[in-house]
Each structure stands twice: as C-alpha cells, then as structure tokens.
Design a protein around this motif. Structure first.
Motif, PDB file in Angstrom:
ATOM      1  N   LEU A  90     -21.772 -26.221  39.545  1.00 15.08           N
ATOM      2  CA  LEU A  90     -21.199 -27.383  40.193  1.00 15.08           C
ATOM      3  C   LEU A  90     -22.270 -28.084  41.014  1.00 15.08           C
ATOM      4  N   ASN A  91     -22.350 -29.401  40.915  1.00 10.04           N
ATOM      5  CA  ASN A  91     -23.297 -30.184  41.705  1.00 10.04           C
ATOM      6  C   ASN A  91     -22.551 -31.394  42.258  1.00 10.04           C
ATOM      7  N   GLU A  92     -22.298 -31.421  43.584  1.00 15.29           N
ATOM      8  CA  GLU A  92     -21.545 -32.510  44.208  1.00 15.29           C
ATOM      9  C   GLU A  92     -22.410 -33.400  45.077  1.00 15.29           C
ATOM     10  N   ARG A  93     -23.694 -33.274  45.013  1.00 15.12           N
ATOM     11  CA  ARG A  93     -24.581 -34.103  45.816  1.00 15.12           C
ATOM     12  C   ARG A  93     -24.889 -35.377  45.055  1.00 15.12           C
ATOM     13  N   HIS A  94     -24.824 -36.501  45.742  1.00 18.62           N
ATOM     14  CA  HIS A  94     -24.990 -37.798  45.105  1.00 18.62           C
ATOM     15  C   HIS A  94     -26.046 -38.617  45.833  1.00 18.62           C
ATOM     16  N   ALA A  95     -26.502 -39.663  45.189  1.00 18.26           N
ATOM     17  CA  ALA A  95     -27.430 -40.602  45.808  1.00 18.26           C
ATOM     18  C   ALA A  95     -26.703 -41.923  45.983  1.00 18.26           C
ATOM     19  N   GLY A  96     -27.105 -42.649  46.990  1.00 20.33           N
ATOM     20  CA  GLY A  96     -26.497 -43.959  47.178  1.00 20.33           C
ATOM     21  C   GLY A  96     -26.556 -44.405  48.619  1.00 20.33           C
ATOM     22  N   THR A  97     -25.913 -45.526  48.866  1.00 23.11           N
ATOM     23  CA  THR A  97     -25.892 -46.111  50.196  1.00 23.11           C
ATOM     24  C   THR A  97     -24.464 -46.119  50.713  1.00 23.11           C
ATOM     25  N   LEU A  98     -24.296 -45.663  51.943  1.00 29.94           N
ATOM     26  CA  LEU A  98     -23.019 -45.723  52.622  1.00 29.94           C
ATOM     27  C   LEU A  98     -23.144 -46.741  53.737  1.00 29.94           C
ATOM     28  N   GLN A  99     -22.123 -47.563  53.910  1.00 26.46           N
ATOM     29  CA  GLN A  99     -22.223 -48.635  54.897  1.00 26.46           C
ATOM     30  C   GLN A  99     -20.867 -48.878  55.544  1.00 26.46           C
ATOM     31  N   ARG A 100     -20.863 -49.082  56.860  1.00 27.78           N
ATOM     32  CA  ARG A 100     -19.640 -49.424  57.594  1.00 27.78           C
ATOM     33  C   ARG A 100     -19.980 -50.489  58.621  1.00 27.78           C
ATOM     34  N   GLN A 101     -18.965 -51.277  58.979  1.00 27.81           N
ATOM     35  CA  GLN A 101     -19.128 -52.302  60.011  1.00 27.81           C
ATOM     36  C   GLN A 101     -17.932 -52.241  60.949  1.00 27.81           C
ATOM     37  N   TYR A 102     -18.196 -52.491  62.235  1.00 25.80           N
ATOM     38  CA  TYR A 102     -17.162 -52.444  63.253  1.00 25.80           C
ATOM     39  C   TYR A 102     -17.305 -53.663  64.153  1.00 25.80           C
ATOM     40  N   VAL A 103     -16.196 -54.328  64.455  1.00 29.25           N
ATOM     41  CA  VAL A 103     -16.205 -55.460  65.375  1.00 29.25           C
ATOM     42  C   VAL A 103     -16.061 -54.896  66.782  1.00 29.25           C
ATOM     43  N   LEU A 104     -17.109 -55.078  67.591  1.00 31.70           N
ATOM     44  CA  LEU A 104     -17.139 -54.612  68.979  1.00 31.70           C
ATOM     45  C   LEU A 104     -17.672 -55.766  69.835  1.00 31.70           C
ATOM     46  N   PRO A 105     -16.787 -56.558  70.440  1.00 28.18           N
ATOM     47  CA  PRO A 105     -17.216 -57.752  71.162  1.00 28.18           C
ATOM     48  C   PRO A 105     -17.753 -57.455  72.563  1.00 28.18           C
ATOM     49  N   ASN A 106     -18.451 -58.457  73.099  1.00 29.80           N
ATOM     50  CA  ASN A 106     -18.947 -58.443  74.484  1.00 29.80           C
ATOM     51  C   ASN A 106     -19.886 -57.275  74.768  1.00 29.80           C
TER      52      ASN A 106
END
Length: 140
Positions: A90-106
C-alpha cells in the motif's frame, strides 16, 4: 503479513472492483487532503493553527492581502527505490499542492508572525482598529 494488513484496513485492497471504485471517486473526496485548521479570535488577535505533518517550513508559503490569509503547501511524494521486487502492499503518499484561504479582516499585516513546531503551523495575526464608518458613503 498482507492478509493482516488487509484485515486491519478493511477496504478490500485486493478486490479489483472496490479498488476501481475507490480510484474513481478519489478526486471528489479531497477533504481528507485539506489543511486541517483551527482559528481562534480574541479582542486583539487571530490565531490560526494548521496541521502540516511531514512538511518542511520552506515548502509552506503564507500571504496576507486584501483581508485574506492564503496558505499554500507543496507536498512531495515518497518513492521507495529500495523495493526492486515490488513488494509494496500500500502506498498512500501523494504529491501536489494544498491551498486554503481565510477572510480575517482588520489585521496589522506588518506584525503577522508564524512558527512551525511538531507538524503544526501557528500564525498570529494582530488586529488593528477597524476604520470608522468603513463602507459608509454619504450622499450629497
């Protein structure tokens, strides 16, 4: 050993139809790939904690622009070149880009700090006072 592993995981690893169905739906089940995040807020700051196990800090890019915190992680795959006999079960390791964005004002963008310890990225975003009458336009 393979039977023990198959019984432990209990997902029909050797059943070709189950494996085909799992591979077919894989692009739609990317939530397990998402960057798991906790955000807490006090009167003077936001604190963002993101799980990034096994990721080096040079592979994490942070950006704060237009009230949005962006986190981008480049994750590389593990390839075992030692296994010439193809004994990998079993091989569950992957390559790629993970990205998230959060709106945090002021947020005081020039005072944001970040640390990474034991697989957890901690970002502290000090707050600034919101602009008075922000967004209000007087009609004359």
């Amino acid at each position: 050993m393979a039977n023990t592993l198959m019984n432990k995981n209990d997902f029909g690893m050797l059943d070709p139809f189950a494996r085909m169905a799992q591979d077919f739906w894989a692009p739609f089940t990317s939530m397990d790939q998402a960057l798991k995040t906790d955000i807490d807020e006090t009167d003077d700051r936001y604190q963002v904690k993101v799980d990034v196990p096994g990721i080096d800090k040079q592979d994490v890019k942070l950006d704060y622009r237009d009230n949005v915190l962006s986190i981008k992680v480049q994750k590389n795959s593990f390839v075992d070149h030692e296994d010439k006999d193809q004994n990998v079960v079993l091989n569950e390791r992957h390559a790629g880009t993970l990205q998230r964005q959060y709106v945090l004002p002021n947020v005081a963008a020039d005072k944001i700090s970040a640390t990474q310890t034991a697989g957890v990225l901690t970002i502290t975003l000090p707050k600034t006072a919101p602009a008075k009458d922000a967004g209000h336009i007087e009609i004359q």
